[in-house]
Design a protein around this motif. Structure first.
Motif, PDB file in Angstrom:
ATOM      1  N   GLN A  93       0.833  -1.203   0.000  1.00 51.25           N
ATOM      2  CA  GLN A  93       0.000   0.000   0.000  1.00 51.25           C
ATOM      3  C   GLN A  93       0.865   1.249   0.000  1.00 51.25           C
ATOM      4  O   GLN A  93       0.576   2.233  -0.679  1.00 51.25           O
ATOM      5  CB  GLN A  93      -0.926  -0.014   1.213  1.00 51.25           C
ATOM      6  CG  GLN A  93      -2.025   1.043   1.134  1.00 51.25           C
ATOM      7  CD  GLN A  93      -3.007   0.908   2.281  1.00 51.25           C
ATOM      8  OE1 GLN A  93      -2.664   0.376   3.332  1.00 51.25           O
ATOM      9  NE2 GLN A  93      -4.222   1.363   2.077  1.00 51.25           N
ATOM     10  N   SER A  94       1.961   1.219   0.748  1.00 51.22           N
ATOM     11  CA  SER A  94       2.882   2.348   0.802  1.00 51.22           C
ATOM     12  C   SER A  94       3.516   2.592  -0.564  1.00 51.22           C
ATOM     13  O   SER A  94       3.649   3.729  -1.012  1.00 51.22           O
ATOM     14  CB  SER A  94       3.953   2.085   1.850  1.00 51.22           C
ATOM     15  OG  SER A  94       4.900   3.122   1.857  1.00 51.22           O
ATOM     16  N   ALA A  95       3.920   1.510  -1.233  1.00 48.08           N
ATOM     17  CA  ALA A  95       4.517   1.642  -2.558  1.00 48.08           C
ATOM     18  C   ALA A  95       3.501   2.212  -3.559  1.00 48.08           C
ATOM     19  O   ALA A  95       3.842   3.033  -4.424  1.00 48.08           O
ATOM     20  CB  ALA A  95       5.014   0.280  -3.035  1.00 48.08           C
ATOM     21  N   PHE A  96       2.243   1.764  -3.428  1.00 48.70           N
ATOM     22  CA  PHE A  96       1.194   2.276  -4.315  1.00 48.70           C
ATOM     23  C   PHE A  96       0.994   3.776  -4.121  1.00 48.70           C
ATOM     24  O   PHE A  96       0.883   4.529  -5.085  1.00 48.70           O
ATOM     25  CB  PHE A  96      -0.110   1.522  -4.047  1.00 48.70           C
ATOM     26  CG  PHE A  96      -1.281   2.053  -4.819  1.00 48.70           C
ATOM     27  CD1 PHE A  96      -1.412   1.785  -6.175  1.00 48.70           C
ATOM     28  CD2 PHE A  96      -2.248   2.831  -4.185  1.00 48.70           C
ATOM     29  CE1 PHE A  96      -2.489   2.269  -6.884  1.00 48.70           C
ATOM     30  CE2 PHE A  96      -3.317   3.324  -4.895  1.00 48.70           C
ATOM     31  CZ  PHE A  96      -3.451   3.036  -6.260  1.00 48.70           C
TER      32      PHE A  96
ATOM     33  N   LYS B 132       3.148   5.881  -3.000  1.00 51.94           N
ATOM     34  CA  LYS B 132       4.306   6.594  -3.541  1.00 51.94           C
ATOM     35  C   LYS B 132       4.207   6.722  -5.062  1.00 51.94           C
ATOM     36  O   LYS B 132       4.539   7.757  -5.636  1.00 51.94           O
ATOM     37  CB  LYS B 132       5.583   5.860  -3.160  1.00 51.94           C
ATOM     38  CG  LYS B 132       5.977   6.008  -1.700  1.00 51.94           C
ATOM     39  CD  LYS B 132       7.280   5.279  -1.425  1.00 51.94           C
ATOM     40  CE  LYS B 132       7.685   5.432   0.050  1.00 51.94           C
ATOM     41  NZ  LYS B 132       8.955   4.722   0.350  1.00 51.94           N
ATOM     42  N   ALA B 133       3.725   5.651  -5.715  1.00 52.38           N
ATOM     43  CA  ALA B 133       3.588   5.680  -7.165  1.00 52.38           C
ATOM     44  C   ALA B 133       2.556   6.721  -7.601  1.00 52.38           C
ATOM     45  O   ALA B 133       2.776   7.490  -8.546  1.00 52.38           O
ATOM     46  CB  ALA B 133       3.201   4.299  -7.681  1.00 52.38           C
TER      47      ALA B 133
ATOM     48  N   LEU C 245       1.257  11.986  -9.718  1.00 54.08           N
ATOM     49  CA  LEU C 245       0.602  13.268  -9.489  1.00 54.08           C
ATOM     50  C   LEU C 245       1.613  14.403  -9.556  1.00 54.08           C
ATOM     51  O   LEU C 245       1.352  15.470 -10.133  1.00 54.08           O
ATOM     52  CB  LEU C 245      -0.112  13.266  -8.135  1.00 54.08           C
ATOM     53  CG  LEU C 245      -0.927  14.515  -7.791  1.00 54.08           C
ATOM     54  CD1 LEU C 245      -2.019  14.749  -8.839  1.00 54.08           C
ATOM     55  CD2 LEU C 245      -1.536  14.380  -6.403  1.00 54.08           C
ATOM     56  N   GLY C 246       2.781  14.155  -8.976  1.00 57.97           N
ATOM     57  CA  GLY C 246       3.836  15.166  -9.009  1.00 57.97           C
ATOM     58  C   GLY C 246       4.293  15.458 -10.425  1.00 57.97           C
ATOM     59  O   GLY C 246       4.517  16.621 -10.794  1.00 57.97           O
TER      60      GLY C 246
END
Length: 358
Positions: free
Chosen positions: A3-6, A8-9, A14-15
């Motif tokens: 979930q954390s990796a998702f 971040k992706a 978005l960035g």
């Protein structure tokens, strides 16, 4: 962990999206192909072909001391002629099919911009002065005409602006010649009688004659709302108003439509109303037999060869040929003299022979 990796992706994408938007906005603001924020950058090969979107920025930020306004009847004027003959630094801000409201929209920007405008050359097409005072030929991009920067998102994040007005000119640099901007696409071979008649269709006959005053209320209101306020509020600006020379086929439309007297009355009202101002000169070209009777001078029933734009420029510089005399003045001919000649031409012309091809 997954979930954390998702997250971040997603955050990374978005960035990237936000960064892309910022870069696109920055590019549009710096180059500003519609001149919404500043005058043109030196050396950038600007493509200028969008009257609705580029005229307001040109009016706001270009350098000029006089203006050409009107419909497609004005697009073949070259501003270099006005420099050559009158010493004027002129900008052309034509709108194809322009209604009086279109003229009002751009004049507001012109006179609010702080430019010291010496002369305005305004072509008047009588048929457009019958419409509503708020009617424009095409919907305008309001975000380029107002002072609200919040709606500029439609400009600074516009794919068409970036691709066609920034990247394409950079890839194939061929800057628009401002002297001849918006010039019609017709080449010499299109100016011939056969082509004009091939594309002309006479309207359906109207049996009942239009009253002579039929077009006057709408014309009066359009002058009151869209034209005369700018003349009155800018007494130090000279307004050169002119009626273009449509071909004899235009007058066939008038005769078949049974509104000759109404059309002549409309010309008279416009000329007399505008000529009453001290800072207005009126020129009448519709009765130029040497132009209107030869369809080889036209690309369709109304659009004349660019040499007649040059001719009219010379008339403006000369200050006599085509001039409508002010009341009590001996300079020029009266509007009644012009209209009497126009009526004689129309009533004596053999339209049937012309349209039969004999």
């Amino acid at each position: 962990m997954k979930q954390s990796a998702f997250r971040k992706a997603v955050a990374g994408l978005l960035g990237i999206f936000i960064l892309g938007c910022i870069l696109a906005m920055t590019l549009v603001i710096i180059v500003d192909p519609f001149f919404h924020y500043h005058k043109p950058l030196k050396g950038f090969p600007y493509l200028i072909d969008n009257q609705l979107s580029q005229n307001p920025g040109m009016a706001e930020h270009m350098e000029y001391d006089s203006v050409i306004l009107g419909s497609s009847m004005t697009v073949n004027f070259q501003t270099d002629w006005f420099k050559e003959l009158m010493g004027l630094n002129t900008i052309k801000l034509s709108y194809s099919g322009a209604y009086p409201k279109d003229q009002s929209n751009i004049m507001k920007i012109i006179f609010d911009s702080g430019h010291e405008v010496k002369e305005v050359f305004l072509g008047i097409d009588v048929i457009t002065y019958m419409g509503g005072v708020d009617e424009t030929k095409y919907p305008i991009p309001e975000y380029l005409y107002d002072d609200n920067y919040l709606n500029d998102i439609e400009y600074v994040l516009n794919k068409d602006v970036i691709l066609n007005y920034i990247l394409r000119p950079m890839a194939d640099p061929d800057p628009t010649n401002l002297s001849n901007v918006y010039a019609s696409w017709w080449t010499e071979e299109y100016y011939n009688k056969e082509w004009v008649l091939h594309n002309y269709e006479s309207p359906q006959p109207v049996e009942e004659e239009a009253p002579a005053e039929e077009y006057l209320p709408g014309t009066r209101e359009n002058l009151d709302v869209n034209i005369c306020p700018y003349i009155e509020q800018n007494p130090d600006t000279k307004f050169v108003v002119f009626f273009p020379p449509y071909s004899i086929l235009f007058w066939n439309d008038v005769v078949v439509g049974n509104h000759l007297e109404a059309t002549l009355a409309q010309y008279r009202y416009l000329a007399e109303r505008l000529n009453a101002y001290d800072n207005v000169e009126v020129y009448f070209f519709p009765d130029r037999e040497d132009i209107i009777l030869d369809l080889n001078n036209y690309a369709d029933y109304s659009h004349y060869h660019p040499r007649y734009n040059r001719f009219m420029t010379e008339c403006f510089a000369d200050g006599s040929t085509g001039l409508v005399a002010k009341e009590g003045s001996k300079k020029g001919k009266t509007i009644d003299e012009y209209l009497s000649h126009m009526k004689t031409i129309v009533q004596n012309y053999d339209f049937e022979e012309l349209l039969s091809g004999e």
